[in-house]
Design a protein around this motif. Structure first.
Motif, PDB file in Angstrom:
ATOM      1  N   THR A  85     -26.062  58.185  78.516  1.00  0.00           N
ATOM      2  CA  THR A  85     -26.021  56.947  77.729  1.00  0.00           C
ATOM      3  C   THR A  85     -25.768  55.746  78.624  1.00  0.00           C
ATOM      4  OG1 THR A  85     -25.240  58.081  75.742  1.00  0.00           O
ATOM      5  CG2 THR A  85     -24.795  55.707  75.897  1.00  0.00           C
ATOM      6  N   TYR A  86     -24.809  55.863  79.528  1.00  0.00           N
ATOM      7  CA  TYR A  86     -24.443  54.716  80.366  1.00  0.00           C
ATOM      8  C   TYR A  86     -25.414  54.536  81.528  1.00  0.00           C
ATOM      9  CZ  TYR A  86     -20.353  54.092  77.543  1.00  0.00           C
ATOM     10  OH  TYR A  86     -19.532  53.835  76.479  1.00  0.00           O
ATOM     11  N   CYS A 120     -18.002  61.373  83.762  1.00  0.00           N
ATOM     12  CA  CYS A 120     -18.499  62.158  82.626  1.00  0.00           C
ATOM     13  C   CYS A 120     -19.304  63.359  83.115  1.00  0.00           C
ATOM     14  CB  CYS A 120     -19.356  61.291  81.706  1.00  0.00           C
ATOM     15  SG  CYS A 120     -18.433  60.089  80.729  1.00  0.00           S
ATOM     16  N   LYS A 122     -12.836  53.373  81.805  1.00  0.00           N
ATOM     17  CA  LYS A 122     -12.857  52.993  80.390  1.00  0.00           C
ATOM     18  C   LYS A 122     -11.895  51.845  80.124  1.00  0.00           C
ATOM     19  CE  LYS A 122     -14.384  53.990  76.167  1.00  0.00           C
ATOM     20  NZ  LYS A 122     -13.566  53.166  75.289  1.00  0.00           N
ATOM     21  N   THR A 144     -21.583  46.725  86.491  1.00  0.00           N
ATOM     22  CA  THR A 144     -22.489  47.865  86.611  1.00  0.00           C
ATOM     23  C   THR A 144     -21.831  49.010  87.359  1.00  0.00           C
ATOM     24  OG1 THR A 144     -24.383  46.370  86.602  1.00  0.00           O
ATOM     25  CG2 THR A 144     -24.765  48.601  87.376  1.00  0.00           C
ATOM     26  N   LYS A 172     -12.257  58.679  84.784  1.00  0.00           N
ATOM     27  CA  LYS A 172     -12.960  58.244  83.570  1.00  0.00           C
ATOM     28  C   LYS A 172     -12.096  57.280  82.762  1.00  0.00           C
ATOM     29  CE  LYS A 172     -14.924  59.889  79.206  1.00  0.00           C
ATOM     30  NZ  LYS A 172     -15.168  61.043  78.316  1.00  0.00           N
ATOM     31  N   LEU A 180     -19.689  51.020  84.986  1.00  0.00           N
ATOM     32  CA  LEU A 180     -20.473  51.904  84.125  1.00  0.00           C
ATOM     33  C   LEU A 180     -20.938  53.136  84.891  1.00  0.00           C
ATOM     34  CD1 LEU A 180     -22.665  49.372  82.079  1.00  0.00           C
ATOM     35  CD2 LEU A 180     -20.413  50.329  81.526  1.00  0.00           C
ATOM     36  N   GLU A 209     -22.961  61.702  77.207  1.00  0.00           N
ATOM     37  CA  GLU A 209     -22.288  60.425  77.405  1.00  0.00           C
ATOM     38  C   GLU A 209     -22.677  59.814  78.739  1.00  0.00           C
ATOM     39  OE1 GLU A 209     -17.845  58.529  76.656  1.00  0.00           O
ATOM     40  OE2 GLU A 209     -18.084  60.689  76.902  1.00  0.00           O
ATOM     41  N   TYR A 247     -17.966  55.442  85.410  1.00  0.00           N
ATOM     42  CA  TYR A 247     -17.685  56.146  84.158  1.00  0.00           C
ATOM     43  C   TYR A 247     -18.671  57.292  83.968  1.00  0.00           C
ATOM     44  CZ  TYR A 247     -16.651  56.804  79.174  1.00  0.00           C
ATOM     45  OH  TYR A 247     -16.295  57.339  77.951  1.00  0.00           O
ATOM     46  N   ALA A 248     -19.958  57.019  84.201  1.00  0.00           N
ATOM     47  CA  ALA A 248     -20.977  58.059  84.047  1.00  0.00           C
ATOM     48  C   ALA A 248     -20.748  59.206  85.019  1.00  0.00           C
ATOM     49  CB  ALA A 248     -22.364  57.454  84.259  1.00  0.00           C
ATOM     50  N   MET A 286     -13.766  48.749  80.787  1.00  0.00           N
ATOM     51  CA  MET A 286     -14.751  48.527  79.739  1.00  0.00           C
ATOM     52  C   MET A 286     -14.086  48.016  78.461  1.00  0.00           C
ATOM     53  SD  MET A 286     -16.700  52.066  80.734  1.00  0.00           S
ATOM     54  CE  MET A 286     -17.650  52.279  79.247  1.00  0.00           C
ATOM     55  N   MET A 313     -28.322  52.711  80.014  1.00  0.00           N
ATOM     56  CA  MET A 313     -28.061  51.292  79.772  1.00  0.00           C
ATOM     57  C   MET A 313     -28.472  50.472  80.996  1.00  0.00           C
ATOM     58  SD  MET A 313     -24.322  51.460  77.900  1.00  0.00           S
ATOM     59  CE  MET A 313     -24.006  49.714  78.227  1.00  0.00           C
TER      60      MET A 313
END
Length: 603
Positions: free
Chosen positions: A490-491, A479, A269, A469, A265, A472, A487, A475-476, A272, A494
């Motif tokens: 959220t991604y 999470c 980040k 992409t 993660k 993201l 969280e 990251y998801a 990002m 998106m």
């Protein structure tokens, strides 16, 4: 006899002349540079570095990695389906053999080829400090080669597990007997190489340097490595291979897995937080606009998503091992080769436009399966009835509108009082070309430039190794593993918003399933799925028989052809999963050459 004596006399004279000329054998080869010449010339050093980029295969090879999992079928086969049935052995690697003639991508991924490029990296580091070149250029080159060495080792690890970490350029007098490093040691080495690269590389380039490794590319590769390292396969302790004596070669055997997810993660980040990447056109106002945006994303030379990209120029006189994705993958009814055709499994992953799964048991959906789907479906798949580009001039009289035809039409033959079956122009029984049609009823649209006549012209769309992409999604996923569902959603949402798809609201295992479907659809045909089904350990479901669709326009009672076809899903290609296929076998020649190597499980 006189002629023979004359020739002998002439030869002796010439031999004597050259023997007296002391400089005759003291010449430089005309087809290569000397070691001293290379490491004293900035341009030659840069060319040396540029050549190492060739160790990272792009996905536009004639045989795509998509056809080695449940995304697609490689129409000519060439041994691809032997791989998909788990039939490789250490003495027969088929498409992954370094001597295989039909595919650049799989050959480059082979053990032998990757170590050839790693040796080039090691040679560079042994020479560069003494090279008389500008310090800033030297720093950038070092950053590039740290990145390239990290990428090369990453490719070995994802295919073989732990491998020998070699940091010197071996010569013929060195001992080649070195053991494999553990999986954990390889992950540590790769991430440290990425850190070293990121510290030396710029954020962005301009001009002719665009496409080189950047700080963002190094951090993104680190994020990918750490995501893999935290995943199920690499934390299984080789439980799928009971009795294997060296699980440390293919998995972690201890430590804190949650810490690994946190590291993954944090690494995503960090990319990002660079603040220089973004989704391409993230707020469409309609499904049609979303489909167009997604299609154009892969046809642009540059987008805000690009982290690491390979560019191409039009080339001529190439064989099938060159670069021509349009010719390779577009339908045979356009005089193209129809390779890497999407499976029904891949098609069925695309949800309905309202976010519900497509369901063959739903009569309305089964009767019209290509209506009201995720906009990315229309940008990625050529299906029966889809509008494509104008047909070639010799085919246009049969189809002036450029509509894909993978179905069969029943026609009444009044002369014989019987039914004729007329194959579509893009089937395997096509009247245009019947040797290269799809087995599945689909063709790839993603990456295909409709403005280019792929029969004659090479398109120049770039291959995107890493795009924002993916970061993201990485990251998801981290999470989700850490229990941070809000969280993660959220991604994921998106990305779905960019696709004009409704947000997901699920939790628990269903959220994990929804994420995996989203990743499969968003990253379709981008060389991700092959590795995802392994690291998630869902390959047993992903390597079931490749499905296709049989589409028939039936005859009505009045002897006219119905405009409404019937659809039947069928097994197009037999496939099977065997657990040892999680990794490739180390080639027998390598085992014989280096007796300290330990073979992978099941081989």
């Amino acid at each position: 006899m006189k002629r023979i004596l004359y020739l002998l006399f002439s030869t002796l004279i010439l031999f004597g002349f050259y023997a007296c000329n002391k400089d005759f054998l003291n010449v430089s080869p005309k087809d290569q540079y000397s070691d001293a010449a290379v490491w004293n010339d900035p341009n030659l050093i840069q060319a040396f570095v540029d050549n190492i980029y060739g160790g990272i295969p792009h996905g536009f090879d004639i045989l795509m990695m998509s056809s080695l999992c449940d995304e697609a079928v490689f129409t000519p086969d060439w041994g691809a389906e032997n791989f998909n049935r788990g039939l490789l052995t250490p003495s027969d690697l088929e498409i992954f053999d370094p001597g295989f003639w039909g595919s650049v991508q799989t050959v480059i991924r082979s053990w032998k080829t990757q170590y050839k490029y790693i040796r080039a990296c090691n040679l560079f580091f042994s020479k560069i400090d003494q090279a008389p070149i500008d310090a800033s250029l030297k720093q950038r080159m070092k950053g590039e080669v740290h990145f390239l060495r990290a990428y090369l080792y990453f490719q070995l690890v994802e295919m073989y597990g732990g491998v020998p970490i070699i940091t010197q350029a071996y010569t013929l007098t060195d001992s080649f007997n070195v053991p494999r490093n553990t999986f954990a040691e390889c992950v540590d080495f790769i991430t440290k190489e990425c850190d070293s690269a990121a510290a030396l590389l710029p954020l962005q380039y301009s001009g002719d340097n665009i496409g080189r490794a950047t700080k963002g590319a190094a951090l993104a590769l680190k994020a990918r490595m750490l995501l893999y390292a935290a995943s199920d396969l690499f934390n299984s302790q080789a439980s799928w291979a009971p009795g294997y004596a060296h699980p440390e070669l293919v998995s972690y055997v201890g430590g804190d897995r949650m810490a690994r997810w946190q590291a993954a993660k944090d690494a995503a980040k960090a990319v990002m937080d660079l603040g220089i990447y973004d989704l391409y056109k993230p707020n469409p106002q309609s499904a049609q606009e979303a489909a167009q945006n997604y299609q154009q994303l892969f046809l642009q030379q540059s987008t805000p998503e690009d982290i690491f990209v390979k560019f191409f120029t039009q080339k001529v006189n190439e064989n099938w091992m060159g670069y021509s994705p349009g010719q390779y993958c577009q339908p045979n009814g356009w005089h193209c080769w129809g390779n890497n055709t999407p499976t029904q499994q891949m098609v069925d992953m695309y949800e309905m436009a309202d976010g519900t799964p497509f369901d063959w048991n739903n009569p309305a959906e089964a009767a019209n399966p290509y209506a009201n789907r995720d906009p990315r479906f229309y940008a990625s798949i050529l299906y029966n009835g889809a509008q494509w580009r104008p047909r070639p001039s010799d085919v246009a009289p049969l189809d002036p509108n450029g509509i894909v035809q993978t179905g069969y039409w029943a026609k009444w033959n009044a002369q014989t009082n019987s039914v004729d079956t007329i194959p579509g122009l893009d089937t395997r029984k096509s009247p245009i070309e019947n040797w290269n049609g799809t087995y599945t009823g689909y063709y790839m649209k993603k990456f295909m430039d409709p403005t280019v006549d792929a029969q004659f012209v090479h398109q120049t769309v770039p291959w995107r190794y890493i795009r924002y992409t993916e970061i993201l999604l990485d990251y998801a996923e981290a999470c989700l593993a850490l229990g941070q569902e809000t969280e993660a959603r959220t991604y994921i949402n998106m990305i779905r918003q960019r696709a004009y798809m409704p947000p997901i609201t699920s939790t628990g295992q269903q959220l994990i399933n929804d994420y995996r479907r989203e990743r499969a659809v968003e990253l379709a045909f981008e060389d991700q799925r092959f590795f995802d089904v392994r690291r998630w350990m869902i390959a047993d479901s992903a390597y079931q028989d490749a499905k296709g669709i049989l589409i028939i326009y039936p005859l009505l009672p009045d002897h006219t052809t119905s405009p409404n076809p019937t659809y039947k899903v069928y097994s197009a290609i037999h496939r099977a999963w065997v657990p040892h296929a999680y990794f490739l076998p180390i080639q027998l020649d390598e085992i014989n050459r280096n007796q300290k190597l330990i073979q992978n499980p099941g081989y």
